[in-house]
Design a protein around this motif. Structure first.
Motif, mmCIF file in Angstrom:
data_model
loop_
_atom_site.group_PDB
_atom_site.id
_atom_site.type_symbol
_atom_site.label_atom_id
_atom_site.label_comp_id
_atom_site.label_asym_id
_atom_site.label_seq_id
_atom_site.Cartn_x
_atom_site.Cartn_y
_atom_site.Cartn_z
ATOM 1 N N ARG A 276 0.848 -1.191 0.000
ATOM 2 C CA ARG A 276 0.000 0.000 0.000
ATOM 3 C C ARG A 276 0.885 1.243 0.000
ATOM 4 N NH1 ARG A 276 -2.187 -0.699 4.565
ATOM 5 N NH2 ARG A 276 -3.909 -1.997 3.826
ATOM 6 N N ILE A 277 0.523 2.216 -0.865
ATOM 7 C CA ILE A 277 1.254 3.480 -0.964
ATOM 8 C C ILE A 277 0.268 4.613 -0.721
ATOM 9 C CG2 ILE A 277 2.637 4.989 -2.428
ATOM 10 C CD1 ILE A 277 3.610 2.571 -3.926
ATOM 11 N N ALA A 278 0.648 5.538 0.159
ATOM 12 C CA ALA A 278 -0.203 6.689 0.477
ATOM 13 C C ALA A 278 0.670 7.920 0.658
ATOM 14 C CB ALA A 278 -1.021 6.432 1.742
ATOM 15 N N THR A 279 0.130 9.076 0.293
ATOM 16 C CA THR A 279 0.820 10.359 0.470
ATOM 17 C C THR A 279 -0.150 11.336 1.113
ATOM 18 O OG1 THR A 279 0.201 11.077 -1.765
ATOM 19 C CG2 THR A 279 2.353 10.005 -1.494
ATOM 20 N N THR A 280 0.365 12.163 2.008
ATOM 21 C CA THR A 280 -0.439 13.191 2.665
ATOM 22 C C THR A 280 0.356 14.488 2.708
ATOM 23 O OG1 THR A 280 0.400 12.517 4.850
ATOM 24 C CG2 THR A 280 -1.684 11.524 4.106
#
Length: 389
Positions: free
Chosen positions: A300-304
């Motif tokens: 899983r890849i996430a950016t904030t």
């Protein structure tokens, strides 16, 4: 006989003169206040008027003398009390004044040291060319500043020599690697049949050559991230870099049947930094999540983006890991065994490069073992002021 030289304007001499002057002024002011308070009029009503006597009466004269003596004793007692109170008041006033003057004088004397401290804090590995260059008399403060400047010059030369050595050694080693690859290709391309053992040996040698090549590339990238100046800073969208890294690993992801989740990627996650280094950072994180995973697993890849900081999080499944071992993965040549990660491939520089790139950009890498198994890698970076379309 040669004359004796007068000592220079040292900090010790300046402190001595300043403290002596303050002490002298305080003593003078204390004496002045005491004398002023002591000289206040102490006029009291004279003892009672006695009626005139026609002739001297010894008994009455003695009584009058005793009353005058009593009144003088009372006046002396009052005068002593007034002097004591005045001295205490003068002492308190001069104590407060001395504290104020001491604070002002110490701030004046220590101002060069504060300047040196602030300038030293601003200097890091990226701007070792800067110097304190403190002006003033040749005293202890000037000697300290010159010593720090000399230390910075030696550090700059050492860092530059280290960068040159790593770069030159890595480039020089590529030549024999290319020669060995060419020799293998020539040996396998001969018209006569090549023995099977030779073909197998050539394959193993080529694999090791590729591994050494990746190791040299990692050395170059690590040296640039740790000691190189980021001259090519620009706004970089981390989501776009993640898409490129996943596309480069698409074949391996399909081969291992990994489920990829990118729903948490935000377009506003734009960092300010080097495109080459940040691309390598994201690529290493994705490679680590793909290689050290289980067949049929997930990543899983996430950016904030929030409060001037962007965060890239790459999570992957796998066996339960020990956090004590995870804490050392950001150091060079640290890696978990094949029995824990499912792969012994790699040189142990991947996450150390990620940590060095993040630190070079003013960010940090945080590694956490997931309770359900696998690894969570989070990189925090300063947010770019501009947003890339």
């Amino acid at each position: 006989m040669s004359g004796r030289r007068w000592p220079g304007r040292t900090v010790r001499l300046r402190f001595t003169l300043l403290y002596a002057a303050v002490f002298l002024l305080s003593g003078c002011a204390l004496l002045v206040l005491t004398n002023v308070l002591a000289s206040v009029s102490n006029t009291q009503p004279a003892p009672g008027q006695f009626p005139p006597v026609q002739q001297a009466d010894p008994a009455v004269a003695q009584q009058h003398i005793r009353e005058l003596q009593t009144r003088l004793d009372e006046l002396q007692t009052m005068q002593s009390r007034r002097l004591l109170v005045g001295s205490v008041v003068a002492l308190v006033v001069m104590g407060l004044v001395s504290l104020l003057l001491g604070r002002l004088i110490s701030g004046r004397v220590l101002r060069p040291l504060r300047t040196i401290t602030a300038a030293t804090r601003r200097i890091s590995a990226e701007n070792l060319h800067e110097r304190l260059a403190v002006a003033g008399p040749q005293d202890e403060v000037k000697d300290l500043a010159d010593t720090v400047d000399g230390l910075l010059a030696r550090l700059e030369a050492s860092f530059a020599a280290q960068r040159r050595f790593v770069a030159n050694a890595s480039h020089e080693l590529r030549t024999p690697l290319a020669t060995m690859r060419a020799s293998l290709d020539v040996a396998l391309a001969k018209p006569e049949p090549v023995p099977a053992q030779t073909v197998a040996l050539a394959g193993r040698v080529r694999v090791e050559l590729d591994r050494v090549d990746r190791l040299l590339d990692g050395f170059l990238m690590l040296a640039r991230a740790e000691h190189g100046a980021l001259a090519d800073r620009a706004p970089i969208a981390l989501g776009r870099l993640a898409e490129q890294a996943l596309a480069a690993r698409a074949a391996d992801i399909d081969a291992r049947q990994l489920a990829v989740d990118t729903t948490g990627v935000a377009d506003a996650a734009v960092a300010q930094g080097s495109a080459t280094l940040l691309a390598r950072l994201v690529q290493n994180l994705v490679d680590n999540a793909v290689v050290h995973n289980q067949d049929g697993g997930w990543l899983r890849i996430a950016t904030t983006a929030a409060d001037g900081t962007v965060e890239l999080v790459v999570e992957s499944g796998g066996p339960v890991l020990d956090q004590a071992q995870i804490d050392g993965l950001a150091l060079p040549f640290r890696r978990l065994g094949a029995d824990r990660t499912g792969s012994d491939d790699g040189s142990g520089l991947g996450l150390s490069i990620v940590a060095a790139v993040a630190e070079a950009h003013g960010g940090r890498l945080e590694l956490r073992a997931r309770p359900a198994g696998g690894l969570r890698a989070a990189v925090s970076l300063p947010q770019a002021r501009e947003v890339v379309a």
